[in-house]
Write a protein that holds these residues in place. Sequence first.
Motif, PDB file in Angstrom:
ATOM      1  N   ALA A 173      54.536  21.025  36.675  1.00 56.60           N
ATOM      2  CA  ALA A 173      54.831  20.063  37.723  1.00 56.60           C
ATOM      3  C   ALA A 173      54.164  18.736  37.381  1.00 56.60           C
ATOM      4  N   PRO A 174      54.645  17.645  37.953  1.00 54.03           N
ATOM      5  CA  PRO A 174      54.059  16.333  37.667  1.00 54.03           C
ATOM      6  C   PRO A 174      52.559  16.309  37.964  1.00 54.03           C
ATOM      7  N   GLY A 175      51.796  15.858  36.998  1.00 47.41           N
ATOM      8  CA  GLY A 175      50.361  15.739  37.184  1.00 47.41           C
ATOM      9  C   GLY A 175      49.588  17.032  37.085  1.00 47.41           C
ATOM     10  N   LYS A 176      50.280  18.113  36.745  1.00 44.16           N
ATOM     11  CA  LYS A 176      49.612  19.410  36.660  1.00 44.16           C
ATOM     12  C   LYS A 176      49.747  19.991  35.261  1.00 44.16           C
ATOM     13  N   GLU A 177      48.910  20.990  34.976  1.00 48.40           N
ATOM     14  CA  GLU A 177      48.989  21.660  33.690  1.00 48.40           C
ATOM     15  C   GLU A 177      50.148  22.659  33.685  1.00 48.40           C
ATOM     16  N   ARG A 178      50.578  22.974  32.483  1.00 51.96           N
ATOM     17  CA  ARG A 178      51.623  23.995  32.344  1.00 51.96           C
ATOM     18  C   ARG A 178      51.071  25.338  32.825  1.00 51.96           C
ATOM     19  N   GLU A 179      51.873  26.051  33.592  1.00 47.88           N
ATOM     20  CA  GLU A 179      51.416  27.330  34.137  1.00 47.88           C
ATOM     21  C   GLU A 179      52.415  28.444  33.871  1.00 47.88           C
ATOM     22  N   LEU A 192      65.735  32.553  40.185  1.00 49.78           N
ATOM     23  CA  LEU A 192      64.820  31.939  41.141  1.00 49.78           C
ATOM     24  C   LEU A 192      65.447  32.006  42.526  1.00 49.78           C
ATOM     25  N   ASN A 193      64.843  32.759  43.415  1.00 48.88           N
ATOM     26  CA  ASN A 193      65.322  32.887  44.786  1.00 48.88           C
ATOM     27  C   ASN A 193      64.282  32.345  45.761  1.00 48.88           C
ATOM     28  N   SER A 194      64.740  32.073  46.967  1.00 44.43           N
ATOM     29  CA  SER A 194      63.844  31.592  48.025  1.00 44.43           C
ATOM     30  C   SER A 194      62.983  30.441  47.527  1.00 44.43           C
ATOM     31  N   LEU A 195      63.627  29.472  46.913  1.00 41.89           N
ATOM     32  CA  LEU A 195      62.892  28.379  46.289  1.00 41.89           C
ATOM     33  C   LEU A 195      62.175  27.517  47.310  1.00 41.89           C
ATOM     34  N   LYS A 196      61.019  27.017  46.901  1.00 42.95           N
ATOM     35  CA  LYS A 196      60.184  26.171  47.737  1.00 42.95           C
ATOM     36  C   LYS A 196      59.989  24.824  47.050  1.00 42.95           C
ATOM     37  N   PRO A 197      59.688  23.787  47.810  1.00 43.96           N
ATOM     38  CA  PRO A 197      59.448  22.486  47.173  1.00 43.96           C
ATOM     39  C   PRO A 197      58.363  22.545  46.099  1.00 43.96           C
ATOM     40  N   GLU A 198      57.385  23.412  46.285  1.00 46.08           N
ATOM     41  CA  GLU A 198      56.307  23.513  45.292  1.00 46.08           C
ATOM     42  C   GLU A 198      56.751  24.199  44.000  1.00 46.08           C
ATOM     43  N   ASP A 199      57.973  24.693  43.961  1.00 43.59           N
ATOM     44  CA  ASP A 199      58.516  25.241  42.710  1.00 43.59           C
ATOM     45  C   ASP A 199      59.089  24.133  41.825  1.00 43.59           C
ATOM     46  N   GLY A 233      62.696  22.364  27.747  1.00 43.71           N
ATOM     47  CA  GLY A 233      62.493  22.338  29.189  1.00 43.71           C
ATOM     48  C   GLY A 233      63.730  21.946  29.963  1.00 43.71           C
ATOM     49  N   THR A 234      63.786  22.437  31.200  1.00 42.94           N
ATOM     50  CA  THR A 234      64.859  22.077  32.112  1.00 42.94           C
ATOM     51  C   THR A 234      64.245  21.816  33.478  1.00 42.94           C
ATOM     52  N   LEU A 235      64.693  20.758  34.137  1.00 47.20           N
ATOM     53  CA  LEU A 235      64.086  20.333  35.392  1.00 47.20           C
ATOM     54  C   LEU A 235      64.687  21.079  36.575  1.00 47.20           C
ATOM     55  N   VAL A 236      63.811  21.615  37.398  1.00 52.02           N
ATOM     56  CA  VAL A 236      64.198  22.217  38.663  1.00 52.02           C
ATOM     57  C   VAL A 236      63.569  21.395  39.779  1.00 52.02           C
ATOM     58  N   THR A 237      64.408  20.892  40.673  1.00 45.49           N
ATOM     59  CA  THR A 237      63.930  20.104  41.799  1.00 45.49           C
ATOM     60  C   THR A 237      64.362  20.792  43.087  1.00 45.49           C
ATOM     61  N   VAL A 238      63.382  21.088  43.929  1.00 45.86           N
ATOM     62  CA  VAL A 238      63.658  21.754  45.201  1.00 45.86           C
ATOM     63  C   VAL A 238      63.358  20.767  46.323  1.00 45.86           C
TER      64      VAL A 238
END
Length: 125
Positions: free
Chosen positions: A39-45, A81-88, A118-123
């Motif tokens: 995620a932006p500003g975060k480390e790869r997890e 990916l189910n029940s996606l949240k903005p934090e995903d 990489g591929t971008l997922v935006t919730v």
Amino acid sequence: VQLVESGGGLVQAGGSLTLSCTASGRSFSTYPRGWFRQAPGKEREFVATIRGNGNTYYADSVKGRFTISRDNVKNSWHLQLNSLKPEDTAIYYCAAQSHKYISGTYPDPSKYDYWGPGTLVTVSS
């Protein structure tokens, strides 16, 4: 060797997406293959991994919502990916190891030898 992700996009919270990773140049059917995200500003997890024996592992944050699967014939693996949240929201990367699996190393990105772009997922909320 090349890994290429597909399936990212924009989805509303609560929605679903399926990401796919297709490998070319060698087979990874007997090696761990996984998904990570950044995620932006975060480390790869770590997100999920499936080993050559079929065992699967998930980050606590996605357990019960995401499912990793593989298609050894097509040298590909997928992340439902189910029940996606903005934090995903993140860039999702597929990755593969190419050495004998060492127990407990599945969440460590440094243990993966090959990565997709990489591929971008935006919730959206």
